[in-house]
Design a protein around this motif. Structure first.
Motif, PDB file in Angstrom:
ATOM      1  N   GLY A   1     -11.175   2.945  -0.811  1.00 56.14           N
ATOM      2  CA  GLY A   1     -11.557   2.618  -2.190  1.00 56.14           C
ATOM      3  C   GLY A   1     -10.760   3.366  -3.228  1.00 56.14           C
ATOM      4  N   ALA A   2      -9.523   3.722  -2.891  1.00 53.26           N
ATOM      5  CA  ALA A   2      -8.684   4.456  -3.841  1.00 53.26           C
ATOM      6  C   ALA A   2      -8.431   3.621  -5.088  1.00 53.26           C
ATOM      7  N   ARG A   3      -8.340   4.292  -6.220  1.00 58.72           N
ATOM      8  CA  ARG A   3      -7.909   3.612  -7.450  1.00 58.72           C
ATOM      9  C   ARG A   3      -6.387   3.691  -7.489  1.00 58.72           C
ATOM     10  N   LEU A   4      -5.759   2.520  -7.610  1.00 62.27           N
ATOM     11  CA  LEU A   4      -4.300   2.471  -7.445  1.00 62.27           C
ATOM     12  C   LEU A   4      -3.589   2.339  -8.793  1.00 62.27           C
ATOM     13  N   VAL A   5      -2.406   2.917  -8.861  1.00 63.56           N
ATOM     14  CA  VAL A   5      -1.567   2.757 -10.059  1.00 63.56           C
ATOM     15  C   VAL A   5      -0.151   2.402  -9.628  1.00 63.56           C
ATOM     16  N   TYR A   6       0.609   1.896 -10.581  1.00 65.03           N
ATOM     17  CA  TYR A   6       2.014   1.597 -10.328  1.00 65.03           C
ATOM     18  C   TYR A   6       2.850   2.775 -10.782  1.00 65.03           C
ATOM     19  N   PHE A   7       3.731   3.226  -9.925  1.00 64.96           N
ATOM     20  CA  PHE A   7       4.575   4.371 -10.271  1.00 64.96           C
ATOM     21  C   PHE A   7       5.925   4.206  -9.598  1.00 64.96           C
TER      22      PHE A   7
ATOM     23  N   MET B   1       1.962  -1.856 -17.087  1.00 67.01           N
ATOM     24  CA  MET B   1       3.058  -2.721 -16.647  1.00 67.01           C
ATOM     25  C   MET B   1       2.903  -3.004 -15.156  1.00 67.01           C
ATOM     26  N   GLU B   2       2.797  -4.280 -14.833  1.00 62.14           N
ATOM     27  CA  GLU B   2       2.662  -4.652 -13.429  1.00 62.14           C
ATOM     28  C   GLU B   2       3.970  -5.243 -12.935  1.00 62.14           C
ATOM     29  N   PRO B   3       4.640  -4.548 -12.039  1.00 59.76           N
ATOM     30  CA  PRO B   3       5.917  -5.057 -11.563  1.00 59.76           C
ATOM     31  C   PRO B   3       5.731  -6.251 -10.628  1.00 59.76           C
ATOM     32  N   ASP B   4       6.837  -6.887 -10.330  1.00 57.58           N
ATOM     33  CA  ASP B   4       6.867  -8.008  -9.412  1.00 57.58           C
ATOM     34  C   ASP B   4       6.247  -7.616  -8.074  1.00 57.58           C
ATOM     35  N   PRO B   5       5.152  -8.290  -7.664  1.00 57.13           N
ATOM     36  CA  PRO B   5       4.456  -7.897  -6.436  1.00 57.13           C
ATOM     37  C   PRO B   5       5.362  -7.961  -5.200  1.00 57.13           C
ATOM     38  N   GLN B   6       6.338  -8.836  -5.244  1.00 55.21           N
ATOM     39  CA  GLN B   6       7.261  -8.945  -4.102  1.00 55.21           C
ATOM     40  C   GLN B   6       8.054  -7.653  -3.917  1.00 55.21           C
ATOM     41  N   ALA B   7       8.413  -7.049  -5.064  1.00 51.07           N
ATOM     42  CA  ALA B   7       9.293  -5.876  -5.015  1.00 51.07           C
ATOM     43  C   ALA B   7       8.505  -4.576  -4.852  1.00 51.07           C
ATOM     44  N   LEU B   8       7.162  -4.676  -4.924  1.00 51.75           N
ATOM     45  CA  LEU B   8       6.325  -3.479  -4.917  1.00 51.75           C
ATOM     46  C   LEU B   8       6.433  -2.747  -3.583  1.00 51.75           C
ATOM     47  N   LYS B   9       6.575  -1.410  -3.661  1.00 52.05           N
ATOM     48  CA  LYS B   9       6.688  -0.622  -2.427  1.00 52.05           C
ATOM     49  C   LYS B   9       5.335   0.009  -2.079  1.00 52.05           C
ATOM     50  N   HIS B  10       5.042  -0.002  -0.798  1.00 55.42           N
ATOM     51  CA  HIS B  10       3.794   0.593  -0.318  1.00 55.42           C
ATOM     52  C   HIS B  10       4.087   1.586   0.776  1.00 55.42           C
TER      53      HIS B  10
ATOM     54  N   THR C   1      13.852   7.037   3.123  1.00 55.07           N
ATOM     55  CA  THR C   1      12.500   7.017   2.552  1.00 55.07           C
ATOM     56  C   THR C   1      11.596   5.981   3.226  1.00 55.07           C
ATOM     57  N   ARG C   2      12.129   4.758   3.400  1.00 50.96           N
ATOM     58  CA  ARG C   2      11.281   3.679   3.891  1.00 50.96           C
ATOM     59  C   ARG C   2      11.110   3.689   5.412  1.00 50.96           C
ATOM     60  N   GLN C   3      11.858   4.546   6.093  1.00 50.58           N
ATOM     61  CA  GLN C   3      11.743   4.589   7.558  1.00 50.58           C
ATOM     62  C   GLN C   3      10.633   5.539   8.020  1.00 50.58           C
ATOM     63  N   THR C   4      10.158   6.378   7.090  1.00 51.99           N
ATOM     64  CA  THR C   4       9.192   7.417   7.455  1.00 51.99           C
ATOM     65  C   THR C   4       8.048   7.429   6.448  1.00 51.99           C
TER      66      THR C   4
ATOM     67  N   LEU D   1       0.410   3.312  -5.800  1.00 48.99           N
ATOM     68  CA  LEU D   1      -0.034   4.589  -5.231  1.00 48.99           C
ATOM     69  C   LEU D   1      -1.439   4.940  -5.714  1.00 48.99           C
ATOM     70  N   PRO D   2      -2.180   5.707  -4.924  1.00 51.06           N
ATOM     71  CA  PRO D   2      -3.533   6.091  -5.348  1.00 51.06           C
ATOM     72  C   PRO D   2      -3.505   7.194  -6.409  1.00 51.06           C
ATOM     73  N   VAL D   3      -4.199   6.974  -7.510  1.00 51.30           N
ATOM     74  CA  VAL D   3      -4.313   8.027  -8.519  1.00 51.30           C
ATOM     75  C   VAL D   3      -5.521   8.903  -8.211  1.00 51.30           C
ATOM     76  N   GLN D   4      -6.556   8.305  -7.593  1.00 50.38           N
ATOM     77  CA  GLN D   4      -7.704   9.118  -7.182  1.00 50.38           C
ATOM     78  C   GLN D   4      -8.512   8.376  -6.120  1.00 50.38           C
ATOM     79  N   TYR D   5      -9.254   9.134  -5.344  1.00 50.17           N
ATOM     80  CA  TYR D   5     -10.185   8.569  -4.368  1.00 50.17           C
ATOM     81  C   TYR D   5     -11.596   8.772  -4.900  1.00 50.17           C
ATOM     82  N   ARG D   6     -12.137   9.987  -4.762  1.00 47.17           N
ATOM     83  CA  ARG D   6     -13.513  10.199  -5.226  1.00 47.17           C
ATOM     84  C   ARG D   6     -13.568  10.778  -6.633  1.00 47.17           C
ATOM     85  N   GLY D   7     -12.448  11.262  -7.149  1.00 49.79           N
ATOM     86  CA  GLY D   7     -12.440  11.838  -8.492  1.00 49.79           C
ATOM     87  C   GLY D   7     -11.474  13.004  -8.562  1.00 49.79           C
TER      88      GLY D   7
END
Lengths: 367, 133
Positions: A21-27, A1-10, A145-148, A32-38
């Motif tokens: 080169g992190a592999r990213l997932v939606y959570f 499920m890919e949420p609305d990119p506008q609403a996506l938090k980073h 949360t979003r200030q830090t 968020l990164p699910v893994q970097y090198r493995g």
């Protein structure tokens, strides 16, 4: 499920993670990164050296004012009055029926409380706090949360490495304690906590410092670690994940968190239902199990005794440190004793498993 | 990254014809990279009969379970015991020591339904997959 990119938090580290080169997932509305090198490599780095996780998505709520303590005492299962400034406690928010709304860590600072809870439940917890605070302006409830940004720096070398960064103050922190410490020119909130079973710290920083400290830790040998390793590490350490191993349909007694219900603290939400549940005794229990036969149990698989379904797997994975498949399952209480033989239905076939005492992994004591 | 001497399926398996006419089957570099660390394989036994594009077993990484699909119809002649003991070979050497099964093909004509290395890479590019290193 890919949420609305506008609403996506980073997180403040999103750019760093892309560059790695992190592999990213939606959570929970975050990318968020699910893994970097493995996952295996990251898992082993945390068990043997040190790894750093971006946990900026964890929900951080500050509560201020003279009624803050009373509100927390009402919505949490633990006794907030036991906390001295600088101390924290693992705690639960229960519904009136005793079901677990969320789990969290509550810290008491000099003039406010900080509640760190799950990203997936952030909206629910916020609404719950506001609801029980009532219409008055007191206490102030602020989601910061979003200030830090927030990092988890974990592993046997974490204390040594962070000590050098904090003018030799980090290693003085006792488990579950928190302090504002200077890192370089700036202040950070640092606690001796984590979700991996290793010694370690969690740091709350300004967005700019989150990037600076992240880069510093990586440059000094820490492995960047993603949500995948976070899950295998927490499961080996026997830590529950809300939404998997407990939820609003389970109570603390069923999932082995009864010690975080402080019965002698007086009234709190859910108390009546939990007292009744305690008197009645629970019909099902969360247990740790390991696979005896070949296969990996996954969330949702049936747990069998003979041909009868007696529960289901709530978390399951291959445990890298133990080199075997492990999991947590909610099963009929009579079959929850360590040593109990059970089976997990994998691809339609019963595969032998055994109930074991938690945690699966305990870090070696350092002399 | 995806050898020229293999045939590829859209399900990310490869098939390589050996000199003796048998075929080796495995999963592609792209598939192993997407899965991450492989820790478990459920494969059919020697003698089992497989149908092209039908499920033959499952592969599990730390994180997830995925189905394996046979790129061709045939009978299982050999199962790679080494890969059952060391599933990480699928990640390290997906086309060499990480092979999964040896098949006797029912109909070499079926290979027409598989992709060349170039066509497979075009497929990946169309999926928005990152450029293979």
């Amino acid at each position: 499920m890919e949420p609305d990119p506008q609403a996506l938090k980073h997180s403040p580290l999103f750019g760093e993670q892309q560059a790695l080169g992190a592999r990213l997932v939606y959570f929970a509305g975050w990318q968020l990164p699910v893994q970097y090198r493995g996952i295996l490599e990251e898992h082993r780095a945390v068990r043997s050296r040190a790894g750093v996780f971006d946990v900026s998505h964890l929900c951080r709520t500050e509560l201020r004012g003279e009624k803050a303590a009373a509100l927390l005492q009402r919505v949490l299962t633990t006794d907030v009055t036991r906390l001295t400034p600088g101390a924290g406690q693992y705690t639960l928010l229960c519904q009136e029926d005793g079901g677990i709304l969320d789990d969290a860590i509550l810290y008491r600072l000099e003039d406010y409380f900080l509640l760190v809870s799950n990203a997936a439940n952030a909206e629910k917890v916020r609404a719950w706090l506001v609801h029980w605070a009532g219409p008055a302006s007191q206490p102030q409830i602020e989601d910061t949360t979003r200030q830090t940004g927030m990092l988890a720096f974990q592993g046997p070398l974490a204390a040594r490495d962070l000590d050098a960064l904090t003018h030799h103050e980090a290693a003085q922190l006792a488990p579950f304690h928190i302090r504002a410490l200077r890192i370089g020119r700036h202040m950070a909130l640092i606690s001796r906590t984590g979700y991996t079973g290793e010694d370690g710290f969690e740091l709350i920083l300004t967005p700019e410092d989150t990037v600076r400290v992240w880069r510093h830790l990586l440059a000094h040998g820490a492995a960047p670690c993603g949500l995948g390793a976070r899950d295998t590490l927490r499961l080996e350490a026997g830590y529950l994940l809300h939404g998997n191993d407990m939820d609003a349909a389970t109570n603390p007694l069923e999932v082995g968190l009864g010690r975080f219900v402080h019965w002698d603290k007086g009234e709190f939400i859910g108390r009546e239902a939990l007292v009744k549940a305690k008197e009645r005794g629970v019909a099902r229990r969360l247990v740790g199990f390991e696979m005896v036969g070949r296969g990996i149990a996954r969330r949702g698989y049936n747990v069998l005794a003979g041909s009868e379904v007696i529960g289901s797997v709530t978390s399951g994975t291959f445990a890298p440190t133990l080199d075997r498949a492990i999991g947590l399952a909610l099963v009929r209480a009579q079959l929850a004793q360590p040593g109990q033989g059970l089976a997990v239905e994998i691809r339609g076939e019963p595969v032998e498993a055994r109930v074991v005492a938690l945690p699966f992994y305990r870090r070696p004591k350092v002399n | 990254m995806h050898p020229q001497n293999c045939y590829y399926s859209k399900e990310h398996e490869w098939l390589k014809l050996e000199r003796d006419g048998t075929a080796l089957v495995g999963i592609t570099h792209y598939a192993q990279d997407q899965l991450g660390d492989v820790v478990f394989l459920a494969l059919p036994s020697v003698g089992a009969r497989l149908q092209q594009f039908q499920k033959l077993g499952e592969i599990e990484s730390v994180k997830a379970v995925s189905g394996l699909f046979s790129p061709a119809s045939g009978q299982v002649l050999e199962v790679n015991q080494q890969v059952l003991d060391k599933p990480e070979l699928v990640n390290k050497e997906p086309y060499v020591r990480g092979w999964l099964l040896r098949l006797r093909l029912d109909d070499p004509g079926e290979l027409k339904r598989l992709l060349s290395a170039q066509a497979y890479e075009d497929l990946l590019a169309g999926m928005g997959a990152p450029h293979t290193p």
